[in-house]
Structures are given as C-alpha cells and as structure tokens.
Design an enzyme around this catalytic site. Structure first.
Site, short mmCIF file in Angstrom:
data_model
loop_
_atom_site.label_atom_id
_atom_site.label_comp_id
_atom_site.label_asym_id
_atom_site.label_seq_id
_atom_site.Cartn_x
_atom_site.Cartn_y
_atom_site.Cartn_z
N THR A 266 0.89 -1.17 0.00
CA THR A 266 0.00 0.00 0.00
C THR A 266 0.92 1.20 0.00
O THR A 266 2.09 1.10 0.33
CB THR A 266 -0.83 -0.01 1.30
OG1 THR A 266 -1.62 -1.19 1.34
CG2 THR A 266 -1.73 1.20 1.45
N ARG A 294 -13.40 -8.11 -1.05
CA ARG A 294 -12.75 -7.82 0.24
C ARG A 294 -12.21 -6.38 0.26
O ARG A 294 -11.54 -5.95 -0.65
CB ARG A 294 -11.61 -8.81 0.47
CG ARG A 294 -10.77 -8.55 1.73
CD ARG A 294 -9.50 -7.78 1.44
NE ARG A 294 -8.62 -7.67 2.61
CZ ARG A 294 -7.59 -6.82 2.69
NH1 ARG A 294 -7.32 -6.02 1.70
NH2 ARG A 294 -6.84 -6.77 3.76
N GLY A 296 -9.85 -3.87 2.63
CA GLY A 296 -8.97 -3.79 3.79
C GLY A 296 -9.15 -2.45 4.48
O GLY A 296 -10.23 -1.85 4.45
N ASP A 297 -8.08 -1.95 5.08
CA ASP A 297 -8.16 -0.69 5.82
C ASP A 297 -8.01 0.54 4.93
O ASP A 297 -8.44 1.63 5.29
CB ASP A 297 -7.07 -0.66 6.90
CG ASP A 297 -5.66 -0.86 6.33
OD1 ASP A 297 -5.53 -1.51 5.27
OD2 ASP A 297 -4.69 -0.38 6.94
N GLY A 320 -4.63 -5.18 6.79
CA GLY A 320 -5.79 -4.29 6.84
C GLY A 320 -6.81 -4.68 7.89
O GLY A 320 -7.38 -3.83 8.58
N1 GLY Z 1 -3.33 -2.44 4.02
C1 GLY Z 1 -3.87 -2.81 2.80
C2 GLY Z 1 -4.86 -3.88 2.87
O1 GLY Z 1 -4.91 -4.64 3.83
O2 GLY Z 1 -5.63 -4.01 1.94
#
Ligand code: GLY
Length: 423
Positions: A266, A294, A296-297, A320
């Site tokens: 990321t 899905r 993530g964060d 994430g």
């Molecule tokens: N930190 C990126 C993700 O988990 O998608």
C-alpha cells in the site's frame, strides 16, 4: 433521551448560533497543542517509493501547492507504474485474477474526506476518492458504483491486470491452490495454530505498561527448527513452476515471495505546509489473492488514513483487517491529541493490535503493520510491528522536510512476520 437542558449544558450557544462544546482532552494537552506552531518548511512522510515523486511533491509544496495534491502526486507515481504490484495498474489481483483497488484521503484545510473501494478498471483511484467529496455529498463509494462514477467524471477505463501480474497470479493458482484466504481467520473460534507450535511464545514486554518504557520484544524467529529448510524447498518448487509459466528470470524472486508472503503493499502519504495545512492519502490494490469484494483498511477513513487539521495525520500499510479493528490512523491522531508524541502514539496503537490477540505470538507473527505519522508541528514517526520484512529488509519509511531521507521504523518486535495463509 437528552433533554433540551442537557443539550444546552454541553456547551454555550453564541449569538451567531455556534455551539461550543467542552473538550474532553486534558487542559495540559490542549495548551501544548495550542502552543505548537506549523513547521517552518513543508514535511512529507510516506512509504519508500523508489522514484522521484517525493522530491517533486516537495517542490510542489514549496511552490504553494495544496497538501492533498502533493500527497496524491506521490500516490500517482505508484498507481501509474505497472512494475509496482501493490497499487494501481499492475497491482496483484484478487483470487479470480481481477485487480480491485481501494483508496481514501482527507483534506485538512476543508476537513473533507473521500473514499473508494473495490474499484475495477480505473487505475488512479486516489484521485477518484478526492472527486467523491468534491463532486458529491457522499464520503464513500464502492464497486461498480464507484467505477461508473469515475467513468462519468472522465477517468479512462482500462484492464489493470498486466502480463507480469497475471503470471504471478497463475503461479499462485497453480502453486498454492490449497492455500487461500478461505477458512477461519486468526480470531475465529475454530482457529488452530497452523504450525502446531503450542504453547504460544509470549512477547517479552509489558503490553499494558507506559509506552515510554516500551522496548522491542523478542520472539522465536521461526515457528519450528526446520522452518528455514521448509521455506527453501517451497521456494525452489515455486521457482521451477515460475520458469514453466515463463515468468522472466528478473521477476522470479518477486513472484515467489508474493506466493510465500502475499503482500498488502500500500502507499500512504501525509503532507503539511508552513501554513499548517495538512492532508493524507492512502491507495492500494489490497491483499494479494483476496476474496473478490474484500476491503482492507485503505479505503476506511480512520483506519488506513486519518487527518485532523488541529492535530496531525496518520496512515497505514500492512494487515488491513487488524488495522480496521484498532481504527489505527484515527487512534494515532487521537493519542497525539491527548499529548503523546508521534512515536508513542504509533507504538501504543501497535500494542493495541497485540492486545487484541492477548499477546499470543502464534497469531501476531502472522501479521504486519506499519504506521506513517505526521503531527501539526512537523514532528513525525514511522512505526512497525516488526523490525524487518520477511525477506530481511529493515522496515523503513521516507521523509522529506527540506532534505529527503529514508529512516528505519521504530518497531515493537525484532524479526519479521511469517506466512499467512499457511502452507
Ligand atoms: N493495508 C492494505 C490492505 O490490507 O488491503
């Protein structure tokens, strides 16, 4: 139900109709924040990008550019680079071979936020996230709706799966078809240590003690004595398969690493100028080989990125799911509001991830997390769960405050995470 009286007692109504609400932060912390001056020069804190965009973004800030535009300049360098497999075009796809991108941003001066998630066919999702708050009254758009929004605004639609990324995905399908993201996660009640390495090693640190006394913990580096041998044999098998799939020799090591340690690569960028205007942006292709849909964060405001014009900005790369559970970026900014330094706020947030697993290192060693933190006076920190990546590179971050440099992250544990999902 609060009464009218209780509403009024929360704050005082001025003639202009503006309510002042008492601040829950300690008077000492408020005083310290008030005394903080913006930095004399711009500051940028970000992942190491390997290109010149950080230096270019710094020049943009010196020329008076908006802090979010400068942060996005760094993101765009990675989103437009087909050889960066963690973001934008060339990002590693989901389990069906489709690239799905996530991004969010916060613009301090206007206190605006925008986010998009699970976007296919549009490479510059960081700019689409900004368009969400510039062109709508929403904060977050996902999936087909976000893609249509981007196309309506003139973003080109293109196939984001490059030939290189497609071949790595094929290697994952063939080499790891029994080892995907299905099945219970590490907090699931049925979860068992896949390495059978009980009793769990405990970290050698007090997870509830004061952050200022925190020292890096140590845990056994490998779950079993024959681990290194196992990884070597597995890597050799995958390398042979990579050859069969015509993955060029120069890309083979990367491809094998992505199967052994699927990346959550990321990019986060926080930037401030001497006027004290601060912004943050995060963009990613998310977890390699994820289940379609899905998130993530990275598209979650408060997890992958959070910026408060009064305090500072923070963002994350890494696991994430774990970061969402501690609202990492928001937690860091709130801890800075309470008076913690960027370093202490980052380390305390990492400890919350560890506490979420009761310090059970058989789970924690499956996770990675790095935070990039910038306070409104230009103080900054990079904090990581582990001292190195699984391939042994020190965890580091990039900073530009007039001088560009790469600094090692502060870290909670010596060593690196290990593979998840397990082989
Ligand atoms: N930190 C990126 C993700 O988990 O998608």
């Amino acid at each position: 139900m609060p009464t009218r009286r209780s509403f009024l007692s929360l704050g005082a109504m001025t003639a202009a109709g503006i309510v002042t609400v008492p601040d829950a932060t300690s008077a000492q912390a408020i005083d310290a924040l008030k005394q903080m001056k913006p930095p004399a020069k711009p500051v940028i804190v970000t992942r190491v990008t390997g290109d010149n965009t950080i230096q270019d973004a710094y020049k943009m800030l010196l020329d008076g550019a908006d802090t979010l535009s400068a942060a996005h300049h760094v993101c765009l360098g990675r989103e437009n680079d087909p050889t960066d497999h963690s973001v934008g075009i060339g990002g590693l796809p989901n389990e069906e071979g489709v690239v799905e991108l996530d991004s969010c941003c916060m613009h301090g001066p206007t206190r605006s936020a925008g986010s998009v998630g699970g976007v296919q066919n549009i490479k510059n999702v960081c700019l689409v996230a900004r368009k969400v708050f510039e062109h709508t009254s929403h904060v977050m758009l996902v999936g087909k709706g976000a893609e249509r929004f981007a196309v309506d605004l003139g973003f080109p639609s293109e196939n984001l799966l490059t030939e290189d990324a497609r071949k790595v995905w094929m290697l994952w399908k063939e080499g790891n078809s029994q080892m995907d993201w299905w099945g219970p996660g590490i907090t699931g009640p049925q979860w068992k240590d896949p390495y059978g390495d009980r009793p769990a090693p405990k970290p050698t640190m007090d997870l509830h003690g004061p952050t200022s006394q925190l020292r890096p913990g140590t845990i056994p580096r490998h779950p079993t004595p024959d681990w290194a041998e196992f990884i070597r044999a597995r890597a050799l098998t995958l390398a042979r398969m990579a050859d069969d799939l015509d993955i060029p020799a120069a890309n083979r090591q990367f491809a094998v690493e992505q199967i052994l340690w699927p990346s959550t690569g990321t990019i986060h960028v926080s930037a401030i100028n001497p006027k004290g205007e601060i912004s943050g942006a995060t963009t990613t292709s998310g977890l390699a080989w994820k289940i379609p849909g899905r998130l993530g964060d990275s598209p979650v405001i408060g997890a992958g990125c959070y910026t408060d014009q009064d305090i500072g900005s923070a963002g994350a790369t890494g696991s994430g799911e774990e970061n969402i559970k501690v609202a990492g970026a928001h937690t860091i900014v709130e801890l800075m509001r309470q008076g913690l330094t960027p370093h202490d706020a980052g380390m305390e947030t990492l400890r919350r991830i560890v506490r979420n697993h009761n310090g059970d290192m058989t789970r924690i060693r499956l996770l990675d997390m790095e935070y990039y933190i910038l306070r409104k006076d230009g103080a900054y920190a990079g904090c990581s769960l582990w001292s190195t990546s699984p391939t042994g590179k020190p965890r580091a971050f990039a900073v530009h405050d007039g001088t560009y440099r790469v600094e090692k992250c502060a870290y909670l544990f010596e060593g690196s995470s290990i593979a998840w999902p397990p082989f």
